[in-house]
Structure formats: structure tokens, C-alpha cells
Scaffold this motif. Structure first.
Motif, PDB file in Angstrom:
ATOM      1  N   GLY A 235      -3.691  63.019  27.325  1.00 46.33           N
ATOM      2  CA  GLY A 235      -5.122  63.227  27.494  1.00 46.33           C
ATOM      3  C   GLY A 235      -5.733  62.406  28.611  1.00 46.33           C
ATOM      4  O   GLY A 235      -6.922  62.066  28.561  1.00 46.33           O
ATOM      5  N   GLN A 236      -4.961  62.113  29.647  1.00 48.47           N
ATOM      6  CA  GLN A 236      -5.452  61.291  30.748  1.00 48.47           C
ATOM      7  C   GLN A 236      -5.818  62.115  31.975  1.00 48.47           C
ATOM      8  O   GLN A 236      -6.825  61.863  32.620  1.00 48.47           O
ATOM      9  N   ARG A 237      -5.000  63.099  32.311  1.00 46.83           N
ATOM     10  CA  ARG A 237      -5.252  63.925  33.493  1.00 46.83           C
ATOM     11  C   ARG A 237      -4.663  65.306  33.264  1.00 46.83           C
ATOM     12  O   ARG A 237      -3.505  65.430  32.863  1.00 46.83           O
ATOM     13  N   ARG A 238      -5.454  66.343  33.516  1.00 52.02           N
ATOM     14  CA  ARG A 238      -4.989  67.703  33.264  1.00 52.02           C
ATOM     15  C   ARG A 238      -3.926  68.125  34.280  1.00 52.02           C
ATOM     16  O   ARG A 238      -3.870  67.625  35.391  1.00 52.02           O
ATOM     17  N   LEU A 239      -3.127  69.080  33.869  1.00 51.88           N
ATOM     18  CA  LEU A 239      -2.064  69.593  34.721  1.00 51.88           C
ATOM     19  C   LEU A 239      -2.638  70.261  35.960  1.00 51.88           C
ATOM     20  O   LEU A 239      -3.641  70.977  35.878  1.00 51.88           O
ATOM     21  N   ALA A 240      -2.007  70.047  37.092  1.00 49.52           N
ATOM     22  CA  ALA A 240      -2.373  70.794  38.295  1.00 49.52           C
ATOM     23  C   ALA A 240      -2.013  72.255  38.062  1.00 49.52           C
ATOM     24  O   ALA A 240      -1.050  72.577  37.358  1.00 49.52           O
ATOM     25  N   LYS A 241      -2.788  73.129  38.644  1.00 47.92           N
ATOM     26  CA  LYS A 241      -2.597  74.561  38.388  1.00 47.92           C
ATOM     27  C   LYS A 241      -1.200  75.022  38.792  1.00 47.92           C
ATOM     28  O   LYS A 241      -0.636  75.932  38.173  1.00 47.92           O
ATOM     29  N   GLU A 242      -0.618  74.401  39.804  1.00 50.38           N
ATOM     30  CA  GLU A 242       0.707  74.807  40.265  1.00 50.38           C
ATOM     31  C   GLU A 242       1.789  74.563  39.213  1.00 50.38           C
ATOM     32  O   GLU A 242       2.861  75.174  39.264  1.00 50.38           O
ATOM     33  N   TYR A 243       1.515  73.675  38.249  1.00 52.81           N
ATOM     34  CA  TYR A 243       2.504  73.388  37.208  1.00 52.81           C
ATOM     35  C   TYR A 243       2.358  74.300  35.995  1.00 52.81           C
ATOM     36  O   TYR A 243       3.296  74.411  35.189  1.00 52.81           O
TER      37      TYR A 243
ATOM     38  N   ARG B 152      -4.796  76.134  26.100  1.00 54.08           N
ATOM     39  CA  ARG B 152      -5.408  75.768  24.816  1.00 54.08           C
ATOM     40  C   ARG B 152      -4.726  74.530  24.233  1.00 54.08           C
ATOM     41  O   ARG B 152      -5.388  73.645  23.686  1.00 54.08           O
ATOM     42  N   ALA B 153      -3.395  74.474  24.362  1.00 53.68           N
ATOM     43  CA  ALA B 153      -2.661  73.300  23.881  1.00 53.68           C
ATOM     44  C   ALA B 153      -3.083  72.054  24.660  1.00 53.68           C
ATOM     45  O   ALA B 153      -3.198  70.961  24.094  1.00 53.68           O
ATOM     46  N   GLN B 154      -3.314  72.214  25.948  1.00 54.50           N
ATOM     47  CA  GLN B 154      -3.744  71.089  26.769  1.00 54.50           C
ATOM     48  C   GLN B 154      -5.098  70.556  26.305  1.00 54.50           C
ATOM     49  O   GLN B 154      -5.307  69.338  26.237  1.00 54.50           O
ATOM     50  N   GLU B 155      -6.022  71.444  25.968  1.00 58.67           N
ATOM     51  CA  GLU B 155      -7.322  71.001  25.481  1.00 58.67           C
ATOM     52  C   GLU B 155      -7.169  70.188  24.195  1.00 58.67           C
ATOM     53  O   GLU B 155      -7.894  69.225  23.965  1.00 58.67           O
ATOM     54  N   ARG B 156      -6.214  70.572  23.356  1.00 53.87           N
ATOM     55  CA  ARG B 156      -5.994  69.810  22.122  1.00 53.87           C
ATOM     56  C   ARG B 156      -5.441  68.421  22.443  1.00 53.87           C
ATOM     57  O   ARG B 156      -5.735  67.458  21.731  1.00 53.87           O
ATOM     58  N   SER B 157      -4.641  68.314  23.512  1.00 56.95           N
ATOM     59  CA  SER B 157      -4.156  67.004  23.929  1.00 56.95           C
ATOM     60  C   SER B 157      -5.309  66.118  24.386  1.00 56.95           C
ATOM     61  O   SER B 157      -5.198  64.894  24.365  1.00 56.95           O
ATOM     62  N   PHE B 158      -6.405  66.742  24.800  1.00 53.76           N
ATOM     63  CA  PHE B 158      -7.586  65.995  25.234  1.00 53.76           C
ATOM     64  C   PHE B 158      -8.610  65.841  24.108  1.00 53.76           C
ATOM     65  O   PHE B 158      -9.744  65.447  24.339  1.00 53.76           O
ATOM     66  N   GLY B 159      -8.200  66.181  22.887  1.00 56.81           N
ATOM     67  CA  GLY B 159      -9.065  65.955  21.738  1.00 56.81           C
ATOM     68  C   GLY B 159      -9.954  67.106  21.347  1.00 56.81           C
ATOM     69  O   GLY B 159     -10.794  66.965  20.458  1.00 56.81           O
TER      70      GLY B 159
ATOM     71  N   VAL C  26       3.240  65.639  33.383  1.00 52.57           N
ATOM     72  CA  VAL C  26       3.281  66.106  31.996  1.00 52.57           C
ATOM     73  C   VAL C  26       2.850  64.993  31.049  1.00 52.57           C
ATOM     74  O   VAL C  26       2.086  65.220  30.101  1.00 52.57           O
ATOM     75  N   ALA C  27       3.319  63.781  31.301  1.00 50.39           N
ATOM     76  CA  ALA C  27       2.969  62.655  30.429  1.00 50.39           C
ATOM     77  C   ALA C  27       1.464  62.411  30.433  1.00 50.39           C
ATOM     78  O   ALA C  27       0.857  62.177  29.377  1.00 50.39           O
ATOM     79  N   ALA C  28       0.848  62.464  31.612  1.00 50.99           N
ATOM     80  CA  ALA C  28      -0.595  62.233  31.711  1.00 50.99           C
ATOM     81  C   ALA C  28      -1.377  63.304  30.963  1.00 50.99           C
ATOM     82  O   ALA C  28      -2.374  63.005  30.284  1.00 50.99           O
ATOM     83  N   ALA C  29      -0.937  64.559  31.061  1.00 51.80           N
ATOM     84  CA  ALA C  29      -1.630  65.643  30.358  1.00 51.80           C
ATOM     85  C   ALA C  29      -1.437  65.524  28.852  1.00 51.80           C
ATOM     86  O   ALA C  29      -2.377  65.713  28.073  1.00 51.80           O
ATOM     87  N   GLU C  30      -0.223  65.187  28.413  1.00 58.43           N
ATOM     88  CA  GLU C  30       0.043  65.059  26.977  1.00 58.43           C
ATOM     89  C   GLU C  30      -0.731  63.896  26.368  1.00 58.43           C
ATOM     90  O   GLU C  30      -1.106  63.943  25.188  1.00 58.43           O
TER      91      GLU C  30
ATOM     92  N   PRO D   8       8.145  73.121   9.131  1.00 60.69           N
ATOM     93  CA  PRO D   8       6.799  73.687   9.320  1.00 60.69           C
ATOM     94  C   PRO D   8       5.842  72.704   9.982  1.00 60.69           C
ATOM     95  O   PRO D   8       6.060  71.497   9.953  1.00 60.69           O
ATOM     96  N   ARG D   9       4.803  73.255  10.578  1.00 55.39           N
ATOM     97  CA  ARG D   9       3.774  72.431  11.198  1.00 55.39           C
ATOM     98  C   ARG D   9       2.421  72.874  10.655  1.00 55.39           C
ATOM     99  O   ARG D   9       2.135  74.058  10.557  1.00 55.39           O
ATOM    100  N   GLU D  10       1.593  71.908  10.314  1.00 51.42           N
ATOM    101  CA  GLU D  10       0.237  72.199   9.864  1.00 51.42           C
ATOM    102  C   GLU D  10      -0.723  71.891  11.007  1.00 51.42           C
ATOM    103  O   GLU D  10      -0.763  70.777  11.508  1.00 51.42           O
ATOM    104  N   GLY D  11      -1.488  72.863  11.401  1.00 53.72           N
ATOM    105  CA  GLY D  11      -2.409  72.671  12.509  1.00 53.72           C
ATOM    106  C   GLY D  11      -1.906  73.344  13.770  1.00 53.72           C
ATOM    107  O   GLY D  11      -0.826  73.944  13.807  1.00 53.72           O
ATOM    108  N   ARG D  12      -2.712  73.225  14.817  1.00 51.90           N
ATOM    109  CA  ARG D  12      -2.412  73.892  16.081  1.00 51.90           C
ATOM    110  C   ARG D  12      -1.636  72.951  17.006  1.00 51.90           C
ATOM    111  O   ARG D  12      -1.885  71.755  17.020  1.00 51.90           O
ATOM    112  N   PRO D  13      -0.709  73.502  17.815  1.00 49.68           N
ATOM    113  CA  PRO D  13       0.113  72.645  18.679  1.00 49.68           C
ATOM    114  C   PRO D  13      -0.631  72.156  19.912  1.00 49.68           C
ATOM    115  O   PRO D  13      -1.493  72.857  20.458  1.00 49.68           O
ATOM    116  N   ASP D  14      -0.309  70.938  20.362  1.00 48.04           N
ATOM    117  CA  ASP D  14      -0.809  70.448  21.637  1.00 48.04           C
ATOM    118  C   ASP D  14       0.329  70.553  22.654  1.00 48.04           C
ATOM    119  O   ASP D  14       1.370  71.166  22.376  1.00 48.04           O
ATOM    120  N   LEU D  15       0.151  69.980  23.834  1.00 49.28           N
ATOM    121  CA  LEU D  15       1.166  70.113  24.887  1.00 49.28           C
ATOM    122  C   LEU D  15       2.509  69.522  24.478  1.00 49.28           C
ATOM    123  O   LEU D  15       3.563  70.106  24.749  1.00 49.28           O
TER     124      LEU D  15
END
Length: 298
Positions: A106-114, A131-138, A100-104, A67-74
Motif C-alpha cells: 500500500g505504498q505505491r501503485r503499480l505502473a500501468k506497464e506492469y 480491484r485487488a490493488q485497491e484492497r492492498s491500499f485499504g 510489486v512489494a510497494a503495491a502490496e 478456503p479464504r474468507e473475504g476478497r483477495p488483495d495483490l
């Protein structure tokens, strides 16, 4: 990040209940029997991306066994789909896992093409991915079907993202149909009767490559995304809280209308009342911003 909780004893019991050998489990997961033994005795912990196959091997649901408690990030979405970070190079068709590493991290968001490629691979929608990406950014962005408890003080209601990129992503997820950067620019220019927005500017603001724009451009962007310019221009916590709660209310009203209400949906009178109150609150917020009271300015 909300990683899944690994319990060595639960894994051991599940395997024995199914009458499986450690080698049987190892074969499904793609590791050695010695590795499975180390997991069951607590000498080591499996990588997050191994958990889906591990649950499958012992015939258990992933959410039940781990189980996981909380919402998932990237990173959580990737692991749940069984991909290592290195393996995402094939998904993004890049030489490294850098995007992917940069987005996970919280350094740089994914390009839309990805986005669509990863969403398909992770077996989620683009909205869920964002939404998961936003959680990776805090930013602990809630899911649309989550409700705020009535006993939660207003100050504890989920606040809006702080960055322009986060706010744009948040708004795009609220729209009934997805919009491309070009469509956002065209819609804003049409509604604002101007040519301030370009596809490149919208993309830059959405991905974080561009961190600021003129008040006029942000006002046109707000028009395109069905919100108030205060969404981007005001940093006042009170104003941001009102906007956040208004957006939650709007989504709840839309959900009720989509379900058809109790019988025939929301009445015209109720919709008119809601629109009137929202408009009045917005006008009061603008007046307060432009003409603060003597107590606030003293």
C-alpha cells in the motif's frame, strides 16, 4: 489481506485419502518430505505461494482445501498464482521486486506497464488486478457481481476510495471497455472543449504520483469517466454515499440490460424513470452543497 486458511489435519487426511506418501507430495511441491511432515504436524506453515501446488499434489481444489474468507488483495493474487514476491522480478522485468512489494504494502501503485504482465501471470483480468490493488491500499472494493444486502443500513454501504488515484481506478473498472491514460485525456478534453488534461497528468493522478489537480482539470476528468465533478471535489460523506449508491445502481441496471431483463430487457419507460431520478438526485445534491439550509449553517 485475506490469506487462505491452512489446516494441517485437512492436508493430512487428503493425502491419506489419495494413498500418497509425504515424499509424493513433496516432489510435486518442490520441497523435502521432512517439510511436508512439519506442515502436517503443525510445526510449521507453508508459504502462501506453496498452497496451490500443495492442493494440486493431493488432488483437491484450492478453494476447498484452503478456503479464504473475504476478497483477495495483490499479495493473495500472487500467492494463488504460485509466485513468491522475489519471483515477480521476472514478470515486471525489473532488477528487484520493488514495484510489486510497494503495491502490496500500500505504498505505491503499480505502473500501468506492469498491470497486464502481472494480470496474465496471475491468470486474472486487469480489472480484477486493479480491484485487488485497491484492497492492498485499504479500500475493500467489491466485485462487480456482488450485491449489497437490502437490510444493510445506507451508512454501511461500501464507500468510495478516498484518494484521487483510488477513485480513478474505481471508475476505470466500471467502464465497459478499458481506456488508456492518453484516451482518458483526449476524451475529457473533447467533451470539455479544453486542453487541460494530458496523458502525463492522468497517469500521475491514477498512480498517485500526483495527488491533486485544479478543480477545472478534475471536472474535465470527471467528464471523461462519465461521472460528476462532485466525485472528486466533494468530501462530504453524504454526497459520497449517494454517488457510490448511484454507481452501484448504474452497474446493476447495466447488468440487467446485458442479460436482456426477463424477456426484452429494460423498457424505455423504466430507463427514462431511472435517468430522471438520478438527474434529480444529482441536482438536489449540488443545490444542497451550494445553498445549505439554515439549520445546517446555524
Amino acid at each position: 489481506m485475506s490469506p487462505r486458511r491452512f489446516d494441517a489435519e485437512r492436508l493430512l487426511l487428503a493425502r491419506r485419502e489419495e494413498g500418497l506418501k509425504q515424499s509424493d507430495v513433496a516432489r510435486v511441491v518442490g520441497v523435502s518430505a521432512a517439510r511436508v511432515s512439519a506442515w502436517e504436524t503443525g510445526r510449521s506453515v507453508p508459504d502462501p505461494e506453496k498452497l496451490p501446488r500443495l492442493a494440486e499434489a493431493v488432488g483437491r481444489e484450492l478453494d476447498v482445501l484452503f478456503p479464504r474468507e473475504g476478497r483477495p488483495d495483490l499479495a493473495d493474487l500472487r500467492a494463488d498464482a504460485g509466485y513468491s514476491q522475489v519471483a515477480t522480478r521476472e514478470l515486471t522485468q525489473t532488477r528487484t521486486q520493488g514495484p510489486v512489494a510497494a503495491a502490496e504494502n500500500g505504498q505505491r501503485r503499480l505502473a500501468k506497464e506492469y498491470e497486464q504482465r502481472l494480470a496474465d501471470a496471475y491468470r486474472v483480468s486487469v480489472a480484477v488486478l486493479r480491484r485487488a490493488q485497491e484492497r492492498s491500499f485499504g479500500h475493500d472494493v467489491p466485485e462487480p457481481d456482488e450485491t449489497v444486502a437490502t437490510d444493510v443500513p445506507p451508512s454501511e454501504v461500501t464507500m468510495l476510495p478516498e484518494t484521487i488515484a483510488g477513485k480513478i481506478t474505481y471508475l476505470l473498472e466500471q467502464l465497459p471497455t478499458p481506456l488508456s491514460d492518453a484516451q482518458v485525456a483526449a476524451l475529457g478534453n473533447s467533451r470539455g472543449r479544453t486542453q487541460l488534461l494530458t496523458e502525463e497528468l492522468v497517469r500521475g493522478l491514477r498512480t498517485g504520483a500526483v495527488v491533486d489537480a485544479s478543480d477545472e482539470a478534475l471536472a474535465v476528468l470527471a467528464e471523461a469517466l462519465d461521472t460528476t465533478p462532485l466525485f472528486f471535489s466533494s468530501g462530504d460523506p453524504g454526497v459520497q454515499r449517494v454517488i457510490a449508491e448511484t454507481l452501484v445502481l448504474r452497474n446493476q441496471v447495466a447488468a440487467i440490460a446485458a442479460r436482456g431483463g426477463e424477456e426484452e430487457g429494460l423498457s424505455t419507460e423504466l430507463l427514462a424513470f431511472i435517468n430522471k431520478e438520478v438527474s434529480k438526485a444529482s441536482a438536489e445534491a449540488v443545490a444542497l452543497r451550494d445553498h445549505p439550509s439554515s439549520e445546517e449553517t446555524s
